[in-house]
Design an enzyme around this catalytic site. Structure first.
Site, PDB file in Angstrom:
ATOM      1  N   LYS A   1       0.886  -1.193  -0.064  1.00 56.02           N
ATOM      2  CA  LYS A   1       0.010  -0.043   0.054  1.00 56.02           C
ATOM      3  C   LYS A   1       0.845   1.090   0.026  1.00 56.02           C
ATOM      4  O   LYS A   1       2.314   1.182   0.104  1.00 56.02           O
ATOM      5  CB  LYS A   1      -1.023  -0.022   1.151  1.00 56.02           C
ATOM      6  CG  LYS A   1      -1.916  -1.291   1.148  1.00 56.02           C
ATOM      7  CD  LYS A   1      -2.711  -1.501   2.279  1.00 56.02           C
ATOM      8  CE  LYS A   1      -3.890  -2.531   2.574  1.00 56.02           C
ATOM      9  NZ  LYS A   1      -4.722  -2.412   3.410  1.00 56.02           N
TER      10      LYS A   1
ATOM     11  N   TYR B   1     -12.026  -3.323  -3.501  1.00 54.63           N
ATOM     12  CA  TYR B   1     -12.432  -3.446  -2.089  1.00 54.63           C
ATOM     13  C   TYR B   1     -14.097  -3.396  -2.166  1.00 54.63           C
ATOM     14  O   TYR B   1     -14.576  -3.139  -1.091  1.00 54.63           O
ATOM     15  CB  TYR B   1     -12.289  -2.281  -1.217  1.00 54.63           C
ATOM     16  CG  TYR B   1     -10.687  -2.508  -0.758  1.00 54.63           C
ATOM     17  CD1 TYR B   1     -10.310  -3.526   0.073  1.00 54.63           C
ATOM     18  CD2 TYR B   1      -9.497  -1.437  -0.925  1.00 54.63           C
ATOM     19  CE1 TYR B   1      -8.851  -3.693   0.313  1.00 54.63           C
ATOM     20  CE2 TYR B   1      -8.345  -1.559  -0.479  1.00 54.63           C
ATOM     21  CZ  TYR B   1      -7.923  -2.837   0.331  1.00 54.63           C
ATOM     22  OH  TYR B   1      -6.720  -2.798   0.866  1.00 54.63           O
TER      23      TYR B   1
ATOM     24  N   PHE C   1     -15.488   2.363   7.280  1.00 57.66           N
ATOM     25  CA  PHE C   1     -13.795   2.560   6.965  1.00 57.66           C
ATOM     26  C   PHE C   1     -13.569   2.443   5.385  1.00 57.66           C
ATOM     27  O   PHE C   1     -12.604   2.780   4.775  1.00 57.66           O
ATOM     28  CB  PHE C   1     -12.996   1.716   7.600  1.00 57.66           C
ATOM     29  CG  PHE C   1     -13.228   0.131   7.140  1.00 57.66           C
ATOM     30  CD1 PHE C   1     -12.693  -0.480   5.905  1.00 57.66           C
ATOM     31  CD2 PHE C   1     -13.755  -0.643   8.012  1.00 57.66           C
ATOM     32  CE1 PHE C   1     -12.900  -1.804   5.622  1.00 57.66           C
ATOM     33  CE2 PHE C   1     -14.171  -1.889   7.702  1.00 57.66           C
ATOM     34  CZ  PHE C   1     -13.519  -2.636   6.570  1.00 57.66           C
TER      35      PHE C   1
ATOM     36  N   ARG D   1      -0.783 -14.695   3.813  1.00 54.86           N
ATOM     37  CA  ARG D   1      -1.582 -14.015   4.648  1.00 54.86           C
ATOM     38  C   ARG D   1      -0.720 -14.119   6.238  1.00 54.86           C
ATOM     39  O   ARG D   1      -0.835 -13.272   6.957  1.00 54.86           O
ATOM     40  CB  ARG D   1      -3.053 -14.712   5.075  1.00 54.86           C
ATOM     41  CG  ARG D   1      -3.755 -14.381   3.820  1.00 54.86           C
ATOM     42  CD  ARG D   1      -4.705 -13.119   3.841  1.00 54.86           C
ATOM     43  NE  ARG D   1      -5.583 -12.879   4.713  1.00 54.86           N
ATOM     44  CZ  ARG D   1      -6.488 -12.174   5.133  1.00 54.86           C
ATOM     45  NH1 ARG D   1      -6.486 -10.927   4.253  1.00 54.86           N
ATOM     46  NH2 ARG D   1      -7.385 -12.033   6.173  1.00 54.86           N
TER      47      ARG D   1
ATOM     48  N   THR E   1      -5.035  -7.757  10.680  1.00 52.57           N
ATOM     49  CA  THR E   1      -5.391  -6.751   9.896  1.00 52.57           C
ATOM     50  C   THR E   1      -5.041  -5.458  10.834  1.00 52.57           C
ATOM     51  O   THR E   1      -4.556  -4.582  10.008  1.00 52.57           O
ATOM     52  CB  THR E   1      -7.042  -6.827  10.059  1.00 52.57           C
ATOM     53  OG1 THR E   1      -7.378  -8.014   9.008  1.00 52.57           O
ATOM     54  CG2 THR E   1      -7.264  -5.466   8.975  1.00 52.57           C
TER      55      THR E   1
ATOM     56  N   ARG F   1       3.014  -6.626   9.426  1.00 48.38           N
ATOM     57  CA  ARG F   1       2.196  -5.813   9.903  1.00 48.38           C
ATOM     58  C   ARG F   1       2.777  -5.663  11.484  1.00 48.38           C
ATOM     59  O   ARG F   1       2.875  -4.512  12.020  1.00 48.38           O
ATOM     60  CB  ARG F   1       0.753  -5.926   9.834  1.00 48.38           C
ATOM     61  CG  ARG F   1       0.175  -5.806   8.710  1.00 48.38           C
ATOM     62  CD  ARG F   1      -1.045  -6.317   8.390  1.00 48.38           C
ATOM     63  NE  ARG F   1      -1.787  -5.876   7.113  1.00 48.38           N
ATOM     64  CZ  ARG F   1      -3.043  -6.470   6.750  1.00 48.38           C
ATOM     65  NH1 ARG F   1      -3.561  -7.680   7.465  1.00 48.38           N
ATOM     66  NH2 ARG F   1      -3.658  -6.228   5.730  1.00 48.38           N
TER      67      ARG F   1
ATOM     68  N   ASN G   1      -1.752  -0.202   7.389  1.00 50.49           N
ATOM     69  CA  ASN G   1      -1.252  -1.499   7.756  1.00 50.49           C
ATOM     70  C   ASN G   1      -0.567  -2.195   6.523  1.00 50.49           C
ATOM     71  O   ASN G   1      -0.131  -3.448   6.094  1.00 50.49           O
ATOM     72  CB  ASN G   1      -2.289  -2.367   8.133  1.00 50.49           C
ATOM     73  CG  ASN G   1      -3.539  -2.661   6.940  1.00 50.49           C
ATOM     74  OD1 ASN G   1      -3.387  -2.263   6.147  1.00 50.49           O
ATOM     75  ND2 ASN G   1      -4.428  -3.548   7.345  1.00 50.49           N
TER      76      ASN G   1
ATOM     77  N   HIS H   1      -1.792  -5.699   1.514  1.00 48.93           N
ATOM     78  CA  HIS H   1      -2.893  -6.190   1.441  1.00 48.93           C
ATOM     79  C   HIS H   1      -2.263  -7.839   0.674  1.00 48.93           C
ATOM     80  O   HIS H   1      -1.726  -7.888  -0.121  1.00 48.93           O
ATOM     81  CB  HIS H   1      -3.723  -5.663   0.288  1.00 48.93           C
ATOM     82  CG  HIS H   1      -4.711  -6.460  -0.321  1.00 48.93           C
ATOM     83  ND1 HIS H   1      -5.911  -6.509   0.268  1.00 48.93           N
ATOM     84  CD2 HIS H   1      -4.845  -7.298  -1.378  1.00 48.93           C
ATOM     85  CE1 HIS H   1      -6.833  -7.440  -0.469  1.00 48.93           C
ATOM     86  NE2 HIS H   1      -5.993  -8.108  -1.406  1.00 48.93           N
TER      87      HIS H   1
ATOM     88  N   GLU I   1      -8.706 -10.580  -7.895  1.00 54.24           N
ATOM     89  CA  GLU I   1      -7.823  -9.426  -7.698  1.00 54.24           C
ATOM     90  C   GLU I   1      -6.800  -9.465  -8.637  1.00 54.24           C
ATOM     91  O   GLU I   1      -6.112  -8.332  -9.299  1.00 54.24           O
ATOM     92  CB  GLU I   1      -7.118  -9.305  -6.345  1.00 54.24           C
ATOM     93  CG  GLU I   1      -8.289  -9.122  -5.353  1.00 54.24           C
ATOM     94  CD  GLU I   1      -7.923  -9.272  -3.926  1.00 54.24           C
ATOM     95  OE1 GLU I   1      -6.878  -9.603  -3.585  1.00 54.24           O
ATOM     96  OE2 GLU I   1      -9.019  -9.292  -3.167  1.00 54.24           O
TER      97      GLU I   1
HETATM   98  N1  UDP Z   1      -9.637  -1.453   7.612  1.00 54.57           N
HETATM   99  C1  UDP Z   1      -9.581  -0.291   8.307  1.00 54.57           C
HETATM  100  N2  UDP Z   1     -10.205  -0.267   9.507  1.00 54.57           N
HETATM  101  C2  UDP Z   1     -11.235  -1.625   9.951  1.00 54.57           C
HETATM  102  C3  UDP Z   1     -10.958  -2.743   8.991  1.00 54.57           C
HETATM  103  C4  UDP Z   1     -10.198  -2.575   8.010  1.00 54.57           C
HETATM  104  O1  UDP Z   1      -9.057   0.678   7.877  1.00 54.57           O
HETATM  105  O2  UDP Z   1     -11.715  -1.281  10.677  1.00 54.57           O
HETATM  106  C5  UDP Z   1      -8.774  -1.454   6.236  1.00 54.57           C
HETATM  107  C6  UDP Z   1      -7.372  -2.190   6.331  1.00 54.57           C
HETATM  108  O3  UDP Z   1      -6.508  -1.150   5.608  1.00 54.57           O
HETATM  109  C7  UDP Z   1      -7.676  -3.294   5.832  1.00 54.57           C
HETATM  110  C8  UDP Z   1      -8.449  -3.295   4.574  1.00 54.57           C
HETATM  111  O4  UDP Z   1      -9.547  -2.178   5.448  1.00 54.57           O
HETATM  112  O5  UDP Z   1      -6.411  -4.051   5.549  1.00 54.57           O
HETATM  113  C9  UDP Z   1      -9.565  -4.284   4.188  1.00 54.57           C
HETATM  114  O6  UDP Z   1     -10.083  -5.014   5.466  1.00 54.57           O
HETATM  115  P1  UDP Z   1     -10.023  -6.683   5.641  1.00 54.57           P
HETATM  116  O7  UDP Z   1     -10.914  -6.870   6.972  1.00 54.57           O
HETATM  117  O8  UDP Z   1     -10.224  -7.332   4.331  1.00 54.57           O
HETATM  118  O9  UDP Z   1      -8.438  -6.913   6.251  1.00 54.57           O
HETATM  119  P2  UDP Z   1      -7.474  -7.395   5.404  1.00 54.57           P
HETATM  120  O10 UDP Z   1      -7.840  -8.811   4.596  1.00 54.57           O
HETATM  121  O11 UDP Z   1      -6.464  -6.746   4.918  1.00 54.57           O
HETATM  122  O12 UDP Z   1      -6.270  -7.976   6.708  1.00 54.57           O
HETATM  123 MG    MG Z   2      -9.303  -8.567   3.195  1.00 56.45          MG
END
Ligand code: UDP
Ligand code: MG
Length: 151
Positions: A10, A50, A58, A86, A92, A103, A113, A116, A127
């Protein structure tokens, strides 16, 4: 051929000079880099990539974040590539992420964070298709594949 996953560094990862450090985590873990590009993400692309988060509180800040500067989009291949990537990325919220994960080593706040990773093989395929043409994904053997997989 192993399975593939989609990973994106990112804008904060690029701005903080962590592109090399982040790529190194996946490379040293043993995933094979088969596609890479640097680009800006348009609002339109961010909203489709997204789409599952549309309507959440968010969502708009997330689109603003991921469109705020260049990103590095990648395709990584290997056994259980989605789960392996992952795991290397971590939880996250960087505040909860285990040290040793990307992270958990480089972040402190869920809104920044760094990286992705696709959450399933279906998401990975979707994707990858949003960011890469078929001919931009390469096929080759890494010299350590036997030593990584034992066969
Ligand atoms: N995100 C955020 N606030 C939240 C949850 C998610 O800013 O409370 C953002 C964060 O950048 C995250 C992305 O939204 O990586 C996508 O969320 P997801 O739950 O898919 O998390 P990931 O798969 O990236 O761990
Ligand atoms: Mg995700």
């Amino acid at each position: 051929m192993g399975s593939r996953t989609f990973v994106l560094i990112k804008p904060d990862g690029v701005q903080r000079g962590l592109v090399g450090a982040i790529i190194r985590r996946f490379e040293e873990r043993g995933l094979k880099l088969v596609g890479i590009q640097m680009r800006h993400v348009s609002e339109e692309l961010a909203e489709s990539y997204y789409a599952e988060h549309r309507g959440k509180d968010f969502f708009l800040p997330l689109v603003a974040y991921v469109t705020s500067g260049p990103v590095v989009a990648m395709v990584w291949e290997g056994p259980q590539a989605v789960e392996v990537a992952r795991g290397t990325i971590g939880a996250t919220d960087p505040a909860d992420a285990t040290p040793g994960t990307i992270r958990g080593d480089y972040g402190v706040d869920i809104s920044r964070n760094l990286v992705h990773g696709a959450d399933s093989e279906a998401s990975a395929r979707r994707e990858i298709g949003l960011f890469f043409r078929d001919e931009e994904i390469l096929s080759y053997t890494r010299i350590d594949e036997f030593w990584l997989r034992g066969s």
